[in-house]
Motif scaffolding. Sequence first.
Motif, PDB file in Angstrom:
ATOM      1  N   GLY A  17      -5.366  11.893   2.487  1.00 14.33           N
ATOM      2  CA  GLY A  17      -6.345  11.995   3.550  1.00 14.33           C
ATOM      3  C   GLY A  17      -6.497  10.758   4.404  1.00 14.33           C
ATOM      4  N   LYS A  18      -5.665   9.743   4.151  1.00 12.59           N
ATOM      5  CA  LYS A  18      -5.767   8.495   4.915  1.00 12.59           C
ATOM      6  C   LYS A  18      -4.438   8.200   5.612  1.00 12.59           C
ATOM      7  N   GLU A  19      -4.514   7.320   6.601  1.00 12.75           N
ATOM      8  CA  GLU A  19      -3.316   6.921   7.321  1.00 12.75           C
ATOM      9  C   GLU A  19      -2.494   5.923   6.498  1.00 12.75           C
ATOM     10  N   ARG A  20      -1.208   5.833   6.835  1.00 10.88           N
ATOM     11  CA  ARG A  20      -0.353   4.845   6.182  1.00 10.88           C
ATOM     12  C   ARG A  20      -0.873   3.447   6.526  1.00 10.88           C
ATOM     13  N   GLU A  21      -0.917   2.594   5.524  1.00 11.90           N
ATOM     14  CA  GLU A  21      -1.565   1.289   5.637  1.00 11.90           C
ATOM     15  C   GLU A  21      -0.577   0.177   5.317  1.00 11.90           C
ATOM     16  N   PHE A  22      -0.526  -0.823   6.183  1.00 12.13           N
ATOM     17  CA  PHE A  22       0.315  -1.989   5.944  1.00 12.13           C
ATOM     18  C   PHE A  22      -0.238  -2.819   4.787  1.00 12.13           C
ATOM     19  N   LEU A  23       0.655  -3.313   3.928  1.00 10.48           N
ATOM     20  CA  LEU A  23       0.234  -4.176   2.824  1.00 10.48           C
ATOM     21  C   LEU A  23       0.808  -5.588   2.944  1.00 10.48           C
ATOM     22  N   ALA A  24       2.123  -5.682   3.102  1.00  9.67           N
ATOM     23  CA  ALA A  24       2.771  -6.991   3.059  1.00  9.67           C
ATOM     24  C   ALA A  24       4.127  -6.896   3.734  1.00  9.67           C
ATOM     25  N   THR A  25       4.562  -8.048   4.250  1.00  9.36           N
ATOM     26  CA  THR A  25       5.883  -8.112   4.858  1.00  9.36           C
ATOM     27  C   THR A  25       6.541  -9.429   4.508  1.00  9.36           C
ATOM     28  N   PHE A  67       4.056  -0.564   2.436  1.00  9.03           N
ATOM     29  CA  PHE A  67       2.931   0.191   2.963  1.00  9.03           C
ATOM     30  C   PHE A  67       2.440   1.138   1.878  1.00  9.03           C
ATOM     31  N   ARG A  68       1.282   1.708   2.086  1.00  6.26           N
ATOM     32  CA  ARG A  68       0.804   2.735   1.168  1.00  6.26           C
ATOM     33  C   ARG A  68       0.018   3.777   1.946  1.00  6.26           C
ATOM     34  N   GLN A  69      -0.072   4.949   1.332  1.00  7.05           N
ATOM     35  CA  GLN A  69      -0.840   6.034   1.942  1.00  7.05           C
ATOM     36  C   GLN A  69      -1.567   6.783   0.847  1.00  7.05           C
ATOM     37  N   ALA A  70      -2.879   6.782   0.953  1.00  2.00           N
ATOM     38  CA  ALA A  70      -3.718   7.537   0.035  1.00  2.00           C
ATOM     39  C   ALA A  70      -3.981   8.916   0.629  1.00  2.00           C
ATOM     40  N   LYS A  84      -7.096  -2.163  -8.546  1.00  2.00           N
ATOM     41  CA  LYS A  84      -8.380  -1.498  -8.397  1.00  2.00           C
ATOM     42  C   LYS A  84      -8.164  -0.006  -8.170  1.00  2.00           C
ATOM     43  N   ALA A  85      -9.203   0.770  -8.382  1.00  2.00           N
ATOM     44  CA  ALA A  85      -9.088   2.212  -8.183  1.00  2.00           C
ATOM     45  C   ALA A  85      -8.662   2.541  -6.756  1.00  2.00           C
ATOM     46  N   GLU A  86      -9.121   1.745  -5.820  1.00  3.25           N
ATOM     47  CA  GLU A  86      -8.791   1.996  -4.408  1.00  3.25           C
ATOM     48  C   GLU A  86      -7.352   1.640  -4.057  1.00  3.25           C
ATOM     49  N   ASP A  87      -6.609   1.096  -5.004  1.00  3.90           N
ATOM     50  CA  ASP A  87      -5.186   0.853  -4.783  1.00  3.90           C
ATOM     51  C   ASP A  87      -4.354   2.103  -5.064  1.00  3.90           C
ATOM     52  N   THR A  88      -4.991   3.160  -5.538  1.00  5.19           N
ATOM     53  CA  THR A  88      -4.285   4.412  -5.797  1.00  5.19           C
ATOM     54  C   THR A  88      -3.718   4.975  -4.507  1.00  5.19           C
ATOM     55  N   ALA A  89      -2.407   5.191  -4.485  1.00  2.92           N
ATOM     56  CA  ALA A  89      -1.745   5.665  -3.267  1.00  2.92           C
ATOM     57  C   ALA A  89      -0.264   5.861  -3.554  1.00  2.92           C
ATOM     58  N   LEU A  90       0.416   6.418  -2.565  1.00  2.11           N
ATOM     59  CA  LEU A  90       1.873   6.480  -2.560  1.00  2.11           C
ATOM     60  C   LEU A  90       2.369   5.237  -1.825  1.00  2.11           C
TER      61      LEU A  90
END
Length: 130
Positions: free
Chosen positions: A42-50, A37-40, A86-92
């Motif tokens: 100001g945004k919610e935690r987001e699922f990426l892959a399982t 998962f990732r979280q940028a 991509k720039a939008e992949d920036t996150a924890l």
Amino acid sequence: QVQLVESGGGSVRIGDSLRLSCTASGGTFSNTALGWFRQAPGKEREFLATISWSEMTYYQDSVKGRFTISRDNAKNTVYLQMNNLKAEDTALYYCAADRGVDRQYGVQRLRVGAAEYDYWGQGTQVTVSS
């Protein structure tokens, strides 16, 4: 109790690649479903892959074709190969594991919700810039 430790994050340029690793201790790794998962800010935690215990995989649409999840049970490690960043992949970026219930009951399931996981790592920062 399972402990997860992520590594491999960093600062890269747009179009670069990174491979994140998440190593587990405790529990029976081969029985677990694993997720990234990732979280940028100001945004919610987001699922990426399982990846399930039987190595079925599933991806969020925005990373499909760019990210690949894999596991090495001998090393108790799950990976996330990230290409064409991509720039939008920036996150924890976080990895997560469940308790291994699916394998215990022979269930084939893809866990895509954060609430479906029982253990979380502390996260590794990925910053993508031009």
